[in-house]
Design a protein around this motif. Structure first.
Motif, PDB file in Angstrom:
ATOM      1  N   PHE A 187       1.227  -1.324  -0.160  1.00 50.63           N
ATOM      2  CA  PHE A 187       0.017   0.260  -0.224  1.00 50.63           C
ATOM      3  C   PHE A 187       1.142   0.965   0.291  1.00 50.63           C
ATOM      4  N   TYR A 246       8.828   4.714   2.172  1.00 47.76           N
ATOM      5  CA  TYR A 246       8.371   3.645   3.916  1.00 47.76           C
ATOM      6  C   TYR A 246       6.913   2.679   3.447  1.00 47.76           C
ATOM      7  N   SER A 255      -1.049   8.932  11.681  1.00 53.06           N
ATOM      8  CA  SER A 255      -1.246  10.571  11.204  1.00 53.06           C
ATOM      9  C   SER A 255      -2.006  10.970   9.841  1.00 53.06           C
ATOM     10  N   ALA A 302       5.354  -0.597   3.076  1.00 57.57           N
ATOM     11  CA  ALA A 302       5.699  -2.020   3.846  1.00 57.57           C
ATOM     12  C   ALA A 302       5.791  -3.283   2.896  1.00 57.57           C
ATOM     13  N   ASN A 313       3.011   3.876  12.988  1.00 59.71           N
ATOM     14  CA  ASN A 313       2.364   3.564  11.201  1.00 59.71           C
ATOM     15  C   ASN A 313       0.471   3.743  11.170  1.00 59.71           C
ATOM     16  N   GLU A 314       0.374   4.299  10.028  1.00 59.93           N
ATOM     17  CA  GLU A 314      -0.631   5.097  10.185  1.00 59.93           C
ATOM     18  C   GLU A 314      -1.279   5.656  10.732  1.00 59.93           C
ATOM     19  N   LEU A 335       1.261   4.997  -0.113  1.00 58.32           N
ATOM     20  CA  LEU A 335       0.518   6.145   0.348  1.00 58.32           C
ATOM     21  C   LEU A 335       1.546   7.384   0.974  1.00 58.32           C
ATOM     22  N   THR A 336       2.225   7.189   1.255  1.00 57.94           N
ATOM     23  CA  THR A 336       2.790   7.812   2.443  1.00 57.94           C
ATOM     24  C   THR A 336       4.296   8.692   1.344  1.00 57.94           C
TER      25      THR A 336
HETATM   26  C1  LIG Z   1       5.969   0.525  10.339  1.00 59.44           C
HETATM   27  C2  LIG Z   1       6.220   1.147   9.751  1.00 59.44           C
HETATM   28  C3  LIG Z   1       5.518   0.751   8.126  1.00 59.44           C
HETATM   29  C4  LIG Z   1       4.911   1.568   7.113  1.00 59.44           C
HETATM   30  N1  LIG Z   1       4.272   0.843   6.000  1.00 59.44           N
HETATM   31  C5  LIG Z   1       3.364   2.241   5.180  1.00 59.44           C
HETATM   32  C6  LIG Z   1       3.073   1.293   3.896  1.00 59.44           C
HETATM   33  O1  LIG Z   1       3.031   0.380   4.054  1.00 59.44           O
HETATM   34  N2  LIG Z   1       2.525   2.811   3.588  1.00 59.44           N
HETATM   35  C7  LIG Z   1       2.905   3.695   3.471  1.00 59.44           C
HETATM   36  O2  LIG Z   1       2.074   4.847   2.448  1.00 59.44           O
HETATM   37  N3  LIG Z   1       3.019   4.750   4.860  1.00 59.44           N
HETATM   38  C8  LIG Z   1       3.509   3.647   5.645  1.00 59.44           C
HETATM   39  N4  LIG Z   1       4.561   4.101   6.791  1.00 59.44           N
HETATM   40  C9  LIG Z   1       3.929   5.746   7.313  1.00 59.44           C
HETATM   41  C10 LIG Z   1       3.466   5.648   8.044  1.00 59.44           C
HETATM   42  O3  LIG Z   1       1.655   5.505   7.465  1.00 59.44           O
HETATM   43  C11 LIG Z   1       3.736   7.094   8.740  1.00 59.44           C
HETATM   44  O4  LIG Z   1       4.669   7.265   8.453  1.00 59.44           O
HETATM   45  C12 LIG Z   1       2.412   7.887   9.458  1.00 59.44           C
HETATM   46  O5  LIG Z   1       1.410   7.701   8.855  1.00 59.44           O
HETATM   47  C13 LIG Z   1       3.092   9.063  10.198  1.00 59.44           C
HETATM   48  O6  LIG Z   1       3.294   9.898   9.299  1.00 59.44           O
HETATM   49  P1  LIG Z   1       4.617  10.361   9.214  1.00 59.44           P
HETATM   50  O7  LIG Z   1       5.872  10.091   9.113  1.00 59.44           O
HETATM   51  O8  LIG Z   1       4.429  11.309   7.966  1.00 59.44           O
HETATM   52  O9  LIG Z   1       3.912  11.741  10.846  1.00 59.44           O
HETATM   53  P2  LIG Z   1       4.233  13.692  10.455  1.00 59.44           P
HETATM   54  O10 LIG Z   1       2.783  13.810  10.162  1.00 59.44           O
HETATM   55  O11 LIG Z   1       4.565  14.016   9.996  1.00 59.44           O
HETATM   56  O12 LIG Z   1       3.789  13.452  12.050  1.00 59.44           O
HETATM   57  C14 LIG Z   1       5.129  13.360  12.725  1.00 59.44           C
HETATM   58  C15 LIG Z   1       4.483  13.790  14.862  1.00 59.44           C
HETATM   59  O13 LIG Z   1       3.867  15.300  14.231  1.00 59.44           O
HETATM   60  C16 LIG Z   1       2.554  14.804  14.804  1.00 59.44           C
HETATM   61  N5  LIG Z   1       1.214  15.975  13.657  1.00 59.44           N
HETATM   62  C17 LIG Z   1       1.735  15.871  12.826  1.00 59.44           C
HETATM   63  N6  LIG Z   1       0.255  16.442  11.906  1.00 59.44           N
HETATM   64  C18 LIG Z   1       0.124  17.041  13.341  1.00 59.44           C
HETATM   65  C19 LIG Z   1      -1.057  17.936  13.908  1.00 59.44           C
HETATM   66  N7  LIG Z   1      -2.208  18.442  12.500  1.00 59.44           N
HETATM   67  N8  LIG Z   1      -1.457  18.397  14.541  1.00 59.44           N
HETATM   68  C20 LIG Z   1      -0.703  17.759  15.642  1.00 59.44           C
HETATM   69  N9  LIG Z   1       0.520  16.601  15.366  1.00 59.44           N
HETATM   70  C21 LIG Z   1       0.581  15.988  14.069  1.00 59.44           C
HETATM   71  C22 LIG Z   1       2.127  14.046  14.818  1.00 59.44           C
HETATM   72  O14 LIG Z   1       1.268  13.277  15.597  1.00 59.44           O
HETATM   73  C23 LIG Z   1       3.496  13.060  15.377  1.00 59.44           C
HETATM   74  O15 LIG Z   1       4.235  13.012  16.325  1.00 59.44           O
HETATM   75  C24 LIG Z   1       5.133   3.709   7.881  1.00 59.44           C
HETATM   76  C25 LIG Z   1       4.738   3.785   8.757  1.00 59.44           C
HETATM   77  C26 LIG Z   1       6.296   2.921   9.709  1.00 59.44           C
HETATM   78  C27 LIG Z   1       6.780   3.147  10.974  1.00 59.44           C
END
Ligand SMILES: Cc1cc2nc3c(=O)[nH]c(=O)nc-3n(C[C@H](O)[C@H](O)[C@H](O)COP(=O)(O)OP(=O)(O)OC[C@H]3O[C@@H](n4cnc5c(N)ncnc54)[C@H](O)[C@@H]3O)c2cc1C
Length: 379
Positions: free
Chosen positions: A123, A156, A365, A158, A362-363, A125-126
């Motif tokens: 999947f 990122y 935010s 998976a 994961n998932e 998205l990120t």
């Molecule tokens: C093990 C793992 C597997 C993953 N696998 C996949 C995958 O298969 N496919 C895929 O597409 N993605 C994947 N991801 C990505 C994952 O979905 C994102 O890392 C996750 O949704 C968090 O988004 P971000 O890393 O952009 O963090 P950010 O959105 O940048 O957040 C960073 C910090 O800021 C805070 N924050 C952000 N926005 C706000 C707001 N508006 N108000 C207050 N606080 C805020 C968050 O809570 C967090 O503490 C994976 C991540 C991990 C850790």
């Protein structure tokens, strides 16, 4: 555990427990140390019908229901959060999107291979640097005749690099931001789709994460899921369905960690007594057991809503919120109970701690659980 599981669900749970002991326990530590994708175990999961367990029989699945599926996730997670992640990304994200939003032709073309294990799903998205569709690497899908041409980067992801089928989110109307995002089924071997690097992670290390590059990747318009512009809705629903499976993953990891802490607490002698005799240790264990019990009931209930095709978004978000909190606090307490040994790499608790953090982030935010719950309450 007295949640009224049917006889069939109990049998599935038992067979997943035996599968985990036989095939996952021997490799769990090794795939974590070496960050290896366990392809042989994935094949065995396919042979045991795990990959398509809840998917419809008419498209090659076992039609056993989403609750049976999360029971399997919970059992696998007791030994390896990483193997559970491989299954969740395949079944709750990639295959879920095809099954829930695909046309009959799309389902016929992809689901049988996803259920049999001939193909593994992912999947995408990120994106690097900013929220999906907002940064300089955003994936854009330009319409050219009967095809779309995809350019940009995903990070990122998976199962990235080992998957055969990707559900990819790309902007078909970049000026509309996320409202102009659409979802596509993309074959992993399509020309122009490459893996630029794999991402070394703190935990869930047997589940490979990769950065994907799209350079003039041609995708037929027959592979558009739903219609143009509904990509974020598809992503949100799939991520919430996956949150329920990730809730089961957290429950499984936390339960295994607590069992380990109970065993350790009875064996470790301090001041002439097992440390489990101290009220401070008992309080931590009692809180942990209570939280796991409540979390498990919530996971099973939300899974049964999905299974019965009932609205589930609010409950799935509640599962995400609650399991995230209690899972992390349980692991902090388990390591505290196991003291210096718990902190060492030789004890399983340190792997569980690293894995549970990944399951929680994961998932996290894509759509804040609090936002989903409040929106439902205030509607
Ligand atoms: C093990 C793992 C597997 C993953 N696998 C996949 C995958 O298969 N496919 C895929 O597409 N993605 C994947 N991801 C990505 C994952 O979905 C994102 O890392 C996750 O949704 C968090 O988004 P971000 O890393 O952009 O963090 P950010 O959105 O940048 O957040 C960073 C910090 O800021 C805070 N924050 C952000 N926005 C706000 C707001 N508006 N108000 C207050 N606080 C805020 C968050 O809570 C967090 O503490 C994976 C991540 C991990 C850790």
């Amino acid at each position: 555990m007295s949640y009224a599981l049917t006889e069939e669900q109990q049998l599935i749970q038992q067979s997943a427990r035996e599968f985990t002991q036989e095939y996952i326990e021997p490799i769990a530590s090794e795939i974590d140390h070496a960050s290896i994708h366990p392809s042989a175990v994935v094949q065995l999961m396919a042979e045991h019908d795990f990959l398509g367990l809840y998917l419809p029989e008419e498209f090659g699945g076992a039609s056993a229901g989403y609750l049976s599926y999360v029971l399997i996730i919970e059992e696998i997670s007791r030994m390896s959060g990483a193997v559970a992640s491989i299954l969740i990304n395949h079944a709750s994200l990639a295959a879920y999107c095809v099954n829930r939003f695909g046309t009959v032709k799309q389902k016929q073309a992809y689901l049988p291979a996803l259920c049999s294990g001939e193909k593994l799903g992912a999947f995408a998205l990120t994106e690097p640097g900013a929220a999906p569709g907002a940064g300089m690497h955003k994936v854009v899908a330009a319409k050219e005749g009967d095809n779309y041409v995809l350019n940009g980067r995903k990070c990122y992801i998976a199962n990235g690099g080992v998957a055969d089928v990707y559900v990819v989110f790309a902007l078909t109307s970049p000026e509309a931001g996320t409202k102009g995002m659409s979802a596509f089924i993309v074959d992993g071997n399509t020309a122009g789709l490459t893996v630029s690097r794999t991402v070394g992670k703190m935990g869930l290390r047997g589940c490979q994460s990769a950065e994907l590059v799209f350079e003039n990747v041609i995708v037929s318009s027959h592979n558009l899921l739903g219609s143009e512009g509904v990509g974020m809705k598809i992503a949100q629903q799939a991520q919430l369905a996956a949150s329920v499976a990730e809730g089961a993953q957290v429950v499984g990891i936390a339960q295994a960690a607590m069992d380990d802490a109970v065993r350790y607490g009875k064996e470790r002698i301090q001041f002439g007594r097992p440390i489990a005799a101290f009220p401070a240790i008992q309080t931590m264990l009692a809180e942990m057991a209570t939280n796991i019990y409540i979390a498990r009931l919530a996971v099973y209930d939300a899974a049964s809503l999905i299974e019965r095709d009932k609205p589930f978004m609010k409950e799935a978000a509640m599962v995400k919120l609650f399991t995230g909190r209690i899972g992390q606090s349980a692991l902090i307490d388990v390591i505290q109970i196991e003291g210096g040994y718990g902190y060492s790499q030789e004890m399983i608790a340190s792997r569980f701690y690293r894995d549970i953090k990944g399951a929680v982030i994961n998932e996290s935010s894509a759509d804040f659980p609090e936002k989903v719950i409040a929106k439902d309450l205030l509607a």
